[in-house]
Design a protein around this motif. Structure first.
Motif, PDB file in Angstrom:
ATOM      1  N   ARG A 294      36.036  66.286  80.875  1.00 31.68           N
ATOM      2  CA  ARG A 294      36.223  64.878  80.516  1.00 31.68           C
ATOM      3  C   ARG A 294      36.263  64.711  79.001  1.00 31.68           C
ATOM      4  NH1 ARG A 294      32.897  64.024  85.085  1.00 31.68           N
ATOM      5  NH2 ARG A 294      31.012  64.147  83.791  1.00 31.68           N
ATOM      6  N   ARG A 295      35.395  65.454  78.324  1.00 28.79           N
ATOM      7  CA  ARG A 295      35.373  65.381  76.860  1.00 28.79           C
ATOM      8  C   ARG A 295      36.707  65.854  76.276  1.00 28.79           C
ATOM      9  NH1 ARG A 295      33.104  63.139  72.295  1.00 28.79           N
ATOM     10  NH2 ARG A 295      33.423  64.550  70.546  1.00 28.79           N
ATOM     11  N   ARG A 296      37.245  66.934  76.807  1.00 29.52           N
ATOM     12  CA  ARG A 296      38.520  67.446  76.318  1.00 29.52           C
ATOM     13  C   ARG A 296      39.637  66.424  76.529  1.00 29.52           C
ATOM     14  NH1 ARG A 296      41.165  72.915  78.706  1.00 29.52           N
ATOM     15  NH2 ARG A 296      41.202  71.624  80.579  1.00 29.52           N
ATOM     16  N   THR A 297      39.636  65.780  77.685  1.00 26.46           N
ATOM     17  CA  THR A 297      40.651  64.761  77.965  1.00 26.46           C
ATOM     18  C   THR A 297      40.545  63.603  76.978  1.00 26.46           C
ATOM     19  OG1 THR A 297      40.652  65.344  80.319  1.00 26.46           O
ATOM     20  CG2 THR A 297      41.541  63.187  79.718  1.00 26.46           C
ATOM     21  N   GLN A 298      39.314  63.178  76.683  1.00 25.89           N
ATOM     22  CA  GLN A 298      39.109  62.073  75.742  1.00 25.89           C
ATOM     23  C   GLN A 298      39.562  62.448  74.333  1.00 25.89           C
ATOM     24  OE1 GLN A 298      34.928  61.398  76.174  1.00 25.89           O
ATOM     25  NE2 GLN A 298      35.119  60.356  78.148  1.00 25.89           N
ATOM     26  N   VAL A 299      39.208  63.665  73.900  1.00 24.84           N
ATOM     27  CA  VAL A 299      39.575  64.095  72.545  1.00 24.84           C
ATOM     28  C   VAL A 299      41.083  64.230  72.420  1.00 24.84           C
ATOM     29  CG1 VAL A 299      39.416  66.004  70.900  1.00 24.84           C
ATOM     30  CG2 VAL A 299      37.367  65.219  72.098  1.00 24.84           C
ATOM     31  N   ARG A 300      41.714  64.803  73.429  1.00 27.16           N
ATOM     32  CA  ARG A 300      43.173  64.962  73.379  1.00 27.16           C
ATOM     33  C   ARG A 300      43.867  63.600  73.338  1.00 27.16           C
ATOM     34  NH1 ARG A 300      46.652  69.253  74.613  1.00 27.16           N
ATOM     35  NH2 ARG A 300      48.783  68.561  75.008  1.00 27.16           N
ATOM     36  N   ALA A 301      43.355  62.654  74.130  1.00 24.48           N
ATOM     37  CA  ALA A 301      43.944  61.313  74.131  1.00 24.48           C
ATOM     38  C   ALA A 301      43.790  60.655  72.762  1.00 24.48           C
ATOM     39  CB  ALA A 301      43.294  60.456  75.214  1.00 24.48           C
ATOM     40  N   ALA A 302      42.634  60.866  72.117  1.00 24.76           N
ATOM     41  CA  ALA A 302      42.409  60.288  70.787  1.00 24.76           C
ATOM     42  C   ALA A 302      43.362  60.899  69.763  1.00 24.76           C
ATOM     43  CB  ALA A 302      40.957  60.505  70.367  1.00 24.76           C
ATOM     44  N   LEU A 303      43.559  62.211  69.829  1.00 20.07           N
ATOM     45  CA  LEU A 303      44.475  62.871  68.900  1.00 20.07           C
ATOM     46  C   LEU A 303      45.910  62.383  69.097  1.00 20.07           C
ATOM     47  CD1 LEU A 303      43.126  66.545  68.977  1.00 20.07           C
ATOM     48  CD2 LEU A 303      43.008  64.932  67.068  1.00 20.07           C
ATOM     49  N   GLU A 304      46.319  62.232  70.345  1.00 20.57           N
ATOM     50  CA  GLU A 304      47.677  61.758  70.610  1.00 20.57           C
ATOM     51  C   GLU A 304      47.849  60.313  70.152  1.00 20.57           C
ATOM     52  OE1 GLU A 304      48.523  62.430  74.722  1.00 20.57           O
ATOM     53  OE2 GLU A 304      48.981  64.552  74.414  1.00 20.57           O
ATOM     54  N   ARG A 305      46.782  59.529  70.246  1.00 15.60           N
ATOM     55  CA  ARG A 305      46.860  58.140  69.793  1.00 15.60           C
ATOM     56  C   ARG A 305      47.024  58.076  68.276  1.00 15.60           C
ATOM     57  NH1 ARG A 305      42.611  56.771  71.959  1.00 15.60           N
ATOM     58  NH2 ARG A 305      41.161  56.744  70.197  1.00 15.60           N
ATOM     59  N   VAL A 306      46.379  58.999  67.562  1.00 17.10           N
ATOM     60  CA  VAL A 306      46.422  58.985  66.097  1.00 17.10           C
ATOM     61  C   VAL A 306      47.652  59.718  65.565  1.00 17.10           C
ATOM     62  CG1 VAL A 306      45.231  59.754  64.012  1.00 17.10           C
ATOM     63  CG2 VAL A 306      43.921  58.786  65.897  1.00 17.10           C
ATOM     64  N   LEU A 307      47.954  60.890  66.137  1.00 16.53           N
ATOM     65  CA  LEU A 307      48.999  61.756  65.595  1.00 16.53           C
ATOM     66  C   LEU A 307      50.320  61.666  66.336  1.00 16.53           C
ATOM     67  CD1 LEU A 307      46.835  64.977  65.075  1.00 16.53           C
ATOM     68  CD2 LEU A 307      47.382  63.218  63.388  1.00 16.53           C
ATOM     69  N   GLY A 308      50.292  61.094  67.533  1.00 11.26           N
ATOM     70  CA  GLY A 308      51.484  61.108  68.357  1.00 11.26           C
ATOM     71  C   GLY A 308      51.392  62.230  69.381  1.00 11.26           C
TER      72      GLY A 308
END
Length: 207
Positions: free
Chosen positions: A71-85
């Protein structure tokens, strides 16, 4: 007189009014926070960063199971995609070993791979000689120095990990080491400046 007496009784019996909330204008108790005006922006950003790091530490401390980490990995990846694309499409890495250097208790494999088609990444794989069949590995991305992970202080870090049994893959970020993006054949250096200047030069073109 009776009306006056009733009014006095009413006033005395009423609960005390709450003191009005006023803005804290006392700057003396926090003067040290504002003592270094030229560094105010840096201090403010550092304060925000440390608060976020503390929040991250508390969140990571709560992770107990593999499902928690997923779950943590999914959250971090979603945050990175939100910031970086969105992340780029995965493509064949086409790794090649360009040479091997033997060290004391370890070997270094000089690696070139393609992070994207025809976009080459150089690096070195540090492998301890006496290691377990399955050893932990660390991806080491070094910043700022023109020679990247080859700088003595970074070599000390890498070799310390290798002697503890870790495999370390140290790569050259764009603009450092063997990955100058604005290479000048005449000077054999970057045509725009040092490593951080290269970062800024092609980074600002993304906006």
């Amino acid at each position: 007189m009776r009306r006056i007496a009733i009014l006095l009784v009413t006033i005395l019996a009423a609960p005390p009014l709450a003191a009005p909330q006023s803005e804290d204008l006392n700057v003396l108790t926090r003067w040290i926070e504002w003592a270094d005006a030229p560094a105010r922006l840096q201090l403010q950003l550092s304060s925000v960063a440390f608060d976020l790091l503390e929040r991250r530490r508390a969140e990571v401390a709560q992770l107990r199971t593999a499902a928690d980490w997923e779950r943590r990995r999914t959250q971090v990846r979603a945050a990175l995609e939100r910031v970086l694309g969105p992340f780029p499409e995965r493509t064949p890495l086409r790794p090649r070993v360009m040479g091997t250097v033997e060290g004391e208790g370890f070997r270094i494999e000089r690696i070139v791979f393609e992070s994207q088609p025809r976009f080459y990444v150089t690096g070195c794989l540090f492998v301890p000689v006496n290691r377990q069949p399955r050893a932990p590995a660390i991806l080491n991305v070094i910043g700022h120095t023109d020679i990247s992970f080859r700088a003595p202080r970074y070599q000390q870090l890498i070799l310390n990990l290798v002697r503890k049994g870790f495999i370390v893959f140290a790569v050259d970020p764009a603009g450092q080491g063997e990955r100058l993006q604005y290479y000048d054949p005449g000077t054999k250096r970057s045509s725009v400046g040092g490593s951080t200047t290269e970062h800024s030069y092609f980074g600002t073109q993304c906006f």
